[in-house]
Scaffold this active site. Sequence first.
Site, mmCIF file in Angstrom:
data_model
loop_
_atom_site.group_PDB
_atom_site.id
_atom_site.type_symbol
_atom_site.label_atom_id
_atom_site.label_comp_id
_atom_site.label_asym_id
_atom_site.label_seq_id
_atom_site.Cartn_x
_atom_site.Cartn_y
_atom_site.Cartn_z
ATOM 1 N N ASP A 92 -6.020 2.001 -3.889
ATOM 2 C CA ASP A 92 -7.292 1.843 -3.167
ATOM 3 C C ASP A 92 -7.591 3.029 -2.260
ATOM 4 O O ASP A 92 -8.642 3.062 -1.619
ATOM 5 C CB ASP A 92 -7.325 0.531 -2.373
ATOM 6 C CG ASP A 92 -6.374 0.505 -1.189
ATOM 7 O OD1 ASP A 92 -5.482 1.376 -1.102
ATOM 8 O OD2 ASP A 92 -6.501 -0.410 -0.345
ATOM 9 N N ASP B 34 -1.167 1.208 -4.187
ATOM 10 C CA ASP B 34 -1.953 0.117 -4.779
ATOM 11 C C ASP B 34 -3.325 0.566 -5.263
ATOM 12 O O ASP B 34 -4.163 -0.263 -5.611
ATOM 13 C CB ASP B 34 -2.067 -1.066 -3.825
ATOM 14 C CG ASP B 34 -2.941 -0.777 -2.611
ATOM 15 O OD1 ASP B 34 -2.822 0.335 -2.060
ATOM 16 O OD2 ASP B 34 -3.706 -1.664 -2.184
ATOM 17 N N SER C 186 0.825 -1.198 0.000
ATOM 18 C CA SER C 186 0.000 0.000 0.000
ATOM 19 C C SER C 186 0.868 1.259 0.000
ATOM 20 O O SER C 186 1.628 1.482 -0.925
ATOM 21 C CB SER C 186 -0.958 -0.024 1.197
ATOM 22 O OG SER C 186 -1.883 1.020 1.132
ATOM 23 N N ASP D 126 -2.729 6.207 -3.597
ATOM 24 C CA ASP D 126 -1.561 5.618 -2.957
ATOM 25 C C ASP D 126 -0.991 4.548 -3.887
ATOM 26 O O ASP D 126 -1.418 4.415 -5.043
ATOM 27 C CB ASP D 126 -1.946 5.031 -1.596
ATOM 28 C CG ASP D 126 -2.897 3.849 -1.718
ATOM 29 O OD1 ASP D 126 -3.586 3.723 -2.759
ATOM 30 O OD2 ASP D 126 -2.967 3.048 -0.778
#
Length: 478
Positions: A247, A245, A108, A243
């Site tokens: 999400d 990834d 993340s 960010d």
Amino acid sequence: MLNTNVTLAQSGVLFGTSGARGLVEQFTPDVCAAFTHAFVSVMQQDFTFDTVAIAIDNRPSSYAMAQACAQALAQLGLKAQYYGVIPTPALAYVAMQQNMPSIMVTGSHIPFDRNGLKFYRPDGEISKQNEQAILSSQVGFSALSELDPLTVNPNAAQQYIQRYVNVFSNTLLQGKRIGIYQHSSAGRDIYPELFSKLGADVVTLERSDVFVPIDTEAVSEQDCQKALDWVTTHKLDALFSTDGDGDRPMLADENGHWLRGDILGLLCSKYLNIEALAIPVSCNTAIEQTELFKTVKRTKIGSPYVIEAFAQLLTQYGTVAGFEANGGFLLGSDLSLNQSQSSLTALPTRDAVLPVLAVLALSQTTGIAAQVAHLPQRYTHSDRLKDFPTDKSKAIIATVHVSPQELLTTLGGNADELVNLDTTDGLRLTLVSGLIIHLRPSGNAPEFRCYVEADNLQSAKQWVTKVLTVMTRTLANM
């Protein structure tokens, strides 16, 4: 023969607020295999499947970890459907459509020397109970040898794009100039195509070959300045990013000001006519003050807790959703948008695209800044201390819990002002003036987080600085 329980216990990798996280060096091939074997074992108790979907972010370590997960699936006689670099919600969406479990290799927003694994059931994110079952599983498996190359299936990216093209008009963003801050986001090749298909004039900005650990809850001063400069230079109506990834969203208005994630979620929920919300305790209290929603359920921080709250809400309300202070939006129920004949299916995991498109739709004629200005004027600021040992964070919070007056006195606040102490997640202190100070250790990395809500942004920033200065001094004396 190795054992999943022993291998995971010795790895030092732990589940955080969402997913297993640790140092790259801790995610050896055998540790990735142990997680995969344990995950499959837990999923097979409730589901029948022969394929598991896998995707990655742009971290240098992610591909090898995906190879290890795929090799472990082969040991089990299962197929791996590898989708390459795509956003986490894109993987979750396509896997759910095909009734498959999935594994996302991502850390993340945390630095690139760390990484992680996120696990999805065929019906959405795993629960905290699933996490414990994975860690306690006793499955035997063979150590991995050479890792085979993976072949990318490109279909997931297109299905994710189509999810939104089907429900939003192709003229939604007509006449709008939208900047996309690409950096190393897993969705950086998807977003320009999607926004263009919805009519936007897209400007791509600052693509990076080096991983950039952007935290949407603690936007850096450099990224704040970039937004101001880019909006002016490129005459943008909005600036979008995520960010690592994909999400957690970032949306800057026409003036170059980043919206807080919970304000973004609030405006999205308003546009979607959501009846019931589940949100973490760290979110802005303006959400309740708007009186837009029939109920607002506050939870511990982390998407699994938000999703857990959906079950009860769905028995009482027709449209249910949740979002986090980081901006990730979780759709708990199917819903129809007025301008579309297609239904937007539930996606109970954090998504960065839906809240941004919804807010752009809401603000088509007014601009984004005007929509924010009409909300109750409560301002949140947050920041974190990096490399702050988690055990030290917990010790400090325990001390403050016993004697909150001491912290308030140190900070220059009147001890009589404390009116509520919330221990749902960390420690959240509410003062009679309306000031809220929330302290907690990060669930994903050795970081100490501080959130402050106040009647003006300058005050919120000042209090965050005060608190983190005291925490730094406290750590030095421990």
